[in-house]
Design a protein around this motif. Structure first.
Motif, short mmCIF file in Angstrom:
data_model
loop_
_atom_site.label_atom_id
_atom_site.label_comp_id
_atom_site.label_asym_id
_atom_site.label_seq_id
_atom_site.Cartn_x
_atom_site.Cartn_y
_atom_site.Cartn_z
N GLY A 1 10.67 -27.94 -25.22
CA GLY A 1 11.83 -27.27 -24.83
C GLY A 1 11.75 -26.92 -23.40
N PHE A 2 10.63 -27.76 -22.59
CA PHE A 2 11.06 -27.52 -21.31
C PHE A 2 11.68 -28.63 -20.75
CE2 PHE A 2 6.02 -26.22 -22.93
CZ PHE A 2 6.34 -24.75 -22.29
N TYR A 3 12.67 -28.14 -19.68
CA TYR A 3 12.73 -28.76 -18.73
C TYR A 3 14.00 -30.31 -19.78
CZ TYR A 3 8.97 -29.03 -16.25
OH TYR A 3 8.17 -28.49 -14.68
N LEU A 4 14.31 -29.41 -20.69
CA LEU A 4 15.09 -30.48 -21.75
C LEU A 4 15.56 -29.41 -22.91
CD1 LEU A 4 14.07 -34.43 -22.75
CD2 LEU A 4 15.41 -33.30 -20.47
N SER A 5 16.39 -28.82 -21.90
CA SER A 5 16.99 -27.13 -23.10
C SER A 5 18.17 -26.80 -23.21
CB SER A 5 16.80 -26.28 -21.86
OG SER A 5 17.71 -26.13 -20.96
N ARG A 6 18.95 -27.45 -23.15
CA ARG A 6 20.86 -28.05 -23.80
C ARG A 6 19.92 -29.12 -24.33
NH1 ARG A 6 20.04 -24.24 -21.03
NH2 ARG A 6 21.33 -23.24 -19.54
N GLY A 7 20.95 -28.47 -25.95
CA GLY A 7 21.14 -30.31 -26.67
C GLY A 7 22.06 -30.83 -26.21
N TYR A 8 22.63 -31.36 -25.37
CA TYR A 8 23.10 -32.67 -24.53
C TYR A 8 22.33 -33.81 -24.02
CZ TYR A 8 24.27 -30.44 -20.82
OH TYR A 8 23.87 -29.78 -19.06
N GLN A 9 20.84 -32.98 -23.60
CA GLN A 9 19.98 -33.34 -23.03
C GLN A 9 19.21 -34.10 -23.91
OE1 GLN A 9 18.91 -29.08 -20.33
NE2 GLN A 9 18.07 -31.40 -19.23
#
Length: 215
Positions: free
Chosen positions: A154-162
């Protein structure tokens, strides 16, 4: 058509750009971001390594870049262990699954480097075809474990689209030996190591500075 020189630039830029899509300035501080910058650079290098290396000179480039990727992965892990006392507890029983996934990726990546080194490689594998099958299978395993390590943390890529874009990128790289040349010998597409290191170094510096330098 993608060229060998364009590949490392495109991969490094894409991997680091994904981390800025949702939380442009959010980070964990200078020390934490340096360690994770090393990790994302290793991810980019790992994805690059999945693209075919068919000729002798290209294979040597592929092997050298592999050692750099392994070094970056170890630097990522040991940096965080050295500077953040909490991280070591994530390697004990009961640690989060994503930490074990990262450790598995590092171990298998180390095995890949050992089993691929010439001339010892001839003693590990019965034939070149057997080596290629095992090498590709283990490489896909490393990609999968790395993807779990990065996305589940969950670090840095916290959104579903990321996460979706990141998984798409790694999946595309993992299948590159097959989708690039279905039914025929793969076209060699391996990145010059100097291009990867220079582009990756610049991306890593920007990754840390943007998150930590005063506005």
């Amino acid at each position: 058509m993608m060229t060998a020189r364009f590949l490392p630039v495109a991969m490094v830029v894409t991997v680091f750009a994904l981390t800025f899509l949702a939380t442009f300035r959010l980070g964990g501080g200078w020390v934490w971001d340096i360690g994770n910058g090393l990790g994302f650079l290793a991810v980019a290098g790992l994805a690059i390594q999945m693209f075919p290396a068919a000729r002798t000179g290209i294979r040597q480039r592929h092997e050298l870049l592999g050692y750099w990727v392994l070094a970056l992965a170890f630097a990522h892990g040991f940096w965080l262990l050295a500077v953040d006392g909490v991280v070591r507890f994530y390697l004990m029983p009961g640690a989060p699954f994503y930490m074990w996934a990262g450790l598995v990726a590092l171990i298998v990546l180390s095995a890949l480097a050992l089993m691929s080194h010439m001339p010892e490689r001839r003693h590990w594998h019965k034939s070149r075809a057997a080596f290629r099958r095992l090498h590709r299978a283990l490489s896909v395993g490393v990609i999968a474990a790395t993807g779990l390590h990065v996305t589940l943390s969950g670090f840095y890529l916290s959104r579903g689209y990321q996460v979706a874009l990141f998984v798409l990128l790694l999946g595309t790289a993992a299948l590159a030996p097959w989708w690039m040349a279905p039914g025929r010998p793969a076209r060699a597409l391996q990145a010059p190591v100097a291009v990867f290191l220079s582009c990756g170094g610049l991306a890593g510096v920007l990754f840390v500075l943007i998150r930590n330098a005063a506005p």
